[in-house]
Design a protein around this motif. Structure first.
Motif, PDB file in Angstrom:
ATOM      1  N   TYR A 113       0.850  -1.191   0.000  1.00 12.77           N
ATOM      2  CA  TYR A 113       0.000   0.000   0.000  1.00 12.77           C
ATOM      3  C   TYR A 113       0.885   1.240   0.000  1.00 12.77           C
ATOM      4  O   TYR A 113       1.771   1.373   0.839  1.00 12.77           O
TER       5      TYR A 113
ATOM      6  N   GLY B 162      -0.722   4.478  -0.952  1.00  8.81           N
ATOM      7  CA  GLY B 162      -1.527   5.692  -0.862  1.00  8.81           C
ATOM      8  C   GLY B 162      -2.735   5.667  -1.770  1.00  8.81           C
ATOM      9  O   GLY B 162      -2.880   4.788  -2.625  1.00  8.81           O
TER      10      GLY B 162
ATOM     11  N   GLU C 163       8.019  -1.012   0.899  1.00  9.09           N
ATOM     12  CA  GLU C 163       7.965  -0.698   2.331  1.00  9.09           C
ATOM     13  C   GLU C 163       9.000  -1.602   2.998  1.00  9.09           C
ATOM     14  O   GLU C 163       8.861  -2.824   2.954  1.00  9.09           O
TER      15      GLU C 163
ATOM     16  N   ASP D  85       9.278   3.479   1.007  1.00  8.62           N
ATOM     17  CA  ASP D  85       8.085   4.075   1.602  1.00  8.62           C
ATOM     18  C   ASP D  85       8.129   3.775   3.095  1.00  8.62           C
ATOM     19  O   ASP D  85       7.809   2.683   3.539  1.00  8.62           O
TER      20      ASP D  85
ATOM     21  N   VAL E 230       6.417   5.583   5.269  1.00  6.78           N
ATOM     22  CA  VAL E 230       5.298   6.349   5.822  1.00  6.78           C
ATOM     23  C   VAL E 230       4.830   5.743   7.145  1.00  6.78           C
ATOM     24  O   VAL E 230       4.568   6.463   8.110  1.00  6.78           O
TER      25      VAL E 230
ATOM     26  N   LYS F  77       2.760   9.963   8.765  1.00  5.46           N
ATOM     27  CA  LYS F  77       2.174   9.339   9.959  1.00  5.46           C
ATOM     28  C   LYS F  77       2.860   9.775  11.266  1.00  5.46           C
ATOM     29  O   LYS F  77       2.629  10.877  11.733  1.00  5.46           O
TER      30      LYS F  77
HETATM   31  C1  LIG Z   1       3.178   2.565   3.654  1.00  2.52           C
HETATM   32  C2  LIG Z   1       2.167   3.649   3.388  1.00  2.52           C
HETATM   33  N1  LIG Z   1       2.357   4.518   2.390  1.00  2.52           N
HETATM   34  C3  LIG Z   1       1.501   5.512   2.130  1.00  2.52           C
HETATM   35  C4  LIG Z   1       0.342   5.667   2.861  1.00  2.52           C
HETATM   36  C5  LIG Z   1      -0.627   6.777   2.550  1.00  2.52           C
HETATM   37  O1  LIG Z   1      -0.636   7.732   3.553  1.00  2.52           O
HETATM   38  P1  LIG Z   1      -1.852   8.759   3.729  1.00  2.52           P
HETATM   39  O2  LIG Z   1      -3.061   7.969   4.079  1.00  2.52           O
HETATM   40  O3  LIG Z   1      -1.390   9.689   4.820  1.00  2.52           O
HETATM   41  O4  LIG Z   1      -2.000   9.488   2.427  1.00  2.52           O
HETATM   42  C6  LIG Z   1       0.087   4.788   3.916  1.00  2.52           C
HETATM   43  C7  LIG Z   1      -1.143   4.907   4.713  1.00  2.52           C
HETATM   44  O5  LIG Z   1      -1.572   4.008   5.385  1.00  2.52           O
HETATM   45  C8  LIG Z   1       1.027   3.747   4.190  1.00  2.52           C
HETATM   46  O6  LIG Z   1       0.830   2.876   5.176  1.00  2.52           O
END
Ligand SMILES: Cc1ncc(COP(=O)(O)O)c(C=O)c1O
Length: 456
Positions: free
Chosen positions: A143, A145, A216, A250, A252, A279
């Protein structure tokens, strides 16, 4: 009133709409790892929201810092002014990055951070005479986004299927789910084999057309905290180097300390070319995210006329002041150390639960980014029948008992069930005990309801 009924019943119809018809209670207040609804029912935030509130709720230092900043200036557009909180935060973030990753581009969320990475990668290729490179390979499941660019590199059928006609489909390779394989290879050999799938994909696509690979380093919700074998990470770097493909991490969800190190990739001394953060970076006090890049990529793009990309709220003084104060607390309270120690404790407890509840087929993750996966059969790792909707039931049962956890379908969004337990990094030993007791109770009820085995 810790066990009062949730305040979602008897509510008037709402003008708001979300992803589904599910109604939730109105939140009243939050402190530390707890939230209370308007009926006074208390919930443990066992998922830090969506793995966001890493430093816990109601942190005084962050709130006071934000108030002070609000008294000075909350918004000044980045094309009109630079601001000190953004300057300070960029410098501090660069200090946590692998060598050479010295440039920070602020955004307001994870999807924006990923989009920024994709667009800087592309503009760098164009600026350096490699305009034929545009394909971004990613993993399935994954995932990245909800915006169409980030979705094009996301591997999660339920989320992508309605939009494939509108997107430039990007090539996918299997995520390194070595724990599912039943072969004679060692775990490290499997890691290399999964990494080599990237090289196969690059060769099949034509190396000259491949711009980047995004992954990720420690998986998030789509895989349930998937960790690749150690051998995977270095081999991925080698393959990217061999073919001039940029490596995007990624981070995030895995970044800013949640896994016990600042970056998930730090567990393997990774050297990606671009990093996406969000996050825990703003920890829910303000929408905040960033792309981190090396000067060697930024300079050619600026020399060629500038980065054709940006978001209105990016780098605003209030969000950056919040981010700086979050970082203060992570450092002052050694929250990375606590995430590592409490993560080990919680993971051990989850493993214990898997002995009692043998439908837990795998426990994985790093630090406080942890997940448990349900299976029908722990030998074949066949998933539970999807009609059981175990991934949904487990969070609903826990929610009723005052524990918030997070779940998704494990196998590409199509089948499989896992839940994530990711409390804030301030969690104590006693609170881990509280979480585990409710989880035990929850799994007991889930087993009765879905007719799953329990060892006494
Ligand atoms: C690994 C990863 N990348 C990107 C995102 C997207 O982030 P956002 O929901 O803040 O746009 C998420 C959200 O869960 C994520 O877990």
């Amino acid at each position: 009133m810790d066990n009062a009924k949730p305040a979602s019943s008897d509510r008037a119809p709402s003008h708001l709409f979300y992803q589904s018809r599910l109604r939730r209670p109105l939140v009243d207040r939050a402190e530390g790892i707890y939230l209370w609804d308007q009926n006074g029912k208390r919930y443990i935030d066992g998922s830090s929201g969506a793995m966001v509130v890493n430093i816990g709720h109601g942190n005084r230092h962050v709130i006071d810092t934000m108030k002070k900043q609000m008294d000075k200036v909350t918004f000044a557009y980045r094309l009109h002014f630079e601001n000190e909180p953004a300057e300070d935060l960029a410098g501090r973030i660069a200090g946590y990055m692998p060598e050479g990753m010295d440039k920070v581009f602020f955004v307001s969320g994870g999807s924006e951070a990923v989009e920024s990475c994709l667009k800087l990668a592309r503009q760098y290729a164009v600026a350096t005479g490699q305009a034929q490179r545009w394909k971004v390979i990613s993993r399935f499941p994954s995932y990245h986004g909800g915006t169409l660019g980030a979705l094009a590199v996301t591997g999660y059928a339920a989320l992508t299927d309605p939009f494939t006609a509108m997107m430039k489909e990007m090539p996918k390779i299997p995520a390194p789910t070595a724990y599912l394989d039943r072969d004679n290879f060692s775990i490290e050999e499997r890691g290399l084999r999964y990494a080599d799938k990237l090289e196969e994909a690059i060769l099949a696509e034509g190396p000259e057309s491949v711009l980047a690979f995004i992954m990720e380093p420690v998986g998030g919700a789509s895989t349930g905290a998937l960790v690749a074998p150690d051998s995977y990470y270095g081999r991925i770097r080698e393959i990217c180097d061999r073919h001039g493909v940029l490596l995007i991490h990624d981070e995030v969800m895995s970044g800013v300390g949640r896994t016990g190190k600042f970056l998930g990739g730090d567990h393997w001394n990774c050297r990606p070319d671009l990093i996406a953060l969000s996050k825990g970076f703003g920890s829910g006090y303000s929408p905040l995210g960033a792309m981190v890049a090396p000067s060697r990529m930024v300079q050619p793009v600026l020399d060629a006329g500038g980065f054709q990309h940006g978001y209105t709220y990016a780098g605003n003084p209030l969000a950056c002041a919040a981010g700086g104060a979050v970082l203060d607390e992570i450092e002052r309270l050694d929250l990375m150390g606590n995430a590592a120690a409490m993560g080990d404790l919680l993971k051990g407890e989850l493993v214990m639960l898997s002995k009692r509840f043998p439908f837990i087929g795998d426990v994985r993750g790093k630090g406080l980014l942890l997940a448990a996966e349900f299976v029908e059969n722990t030998v074949t790792m066949q998933p539970l029948a999807k009609e059981k909707n175990a991934f949904q039931r487990v969070i609903d049962i826990a929610y009723d008992k005052g524990l918030i956890i997070y779940s998704r379908r494990t196998r590409g969004g199509v089948e499989g069930d896992h839940f994530l337990v990711c409390p804030p990094m301030i969690v104590t030993r006693e609170q881990i005990g509280e979480i585990v007791a409710i989880l035990d109770d929850t799994l007991q009820d889930l087993a009765s309801e879905l007719n799953l085995p329990v060892n006494r």
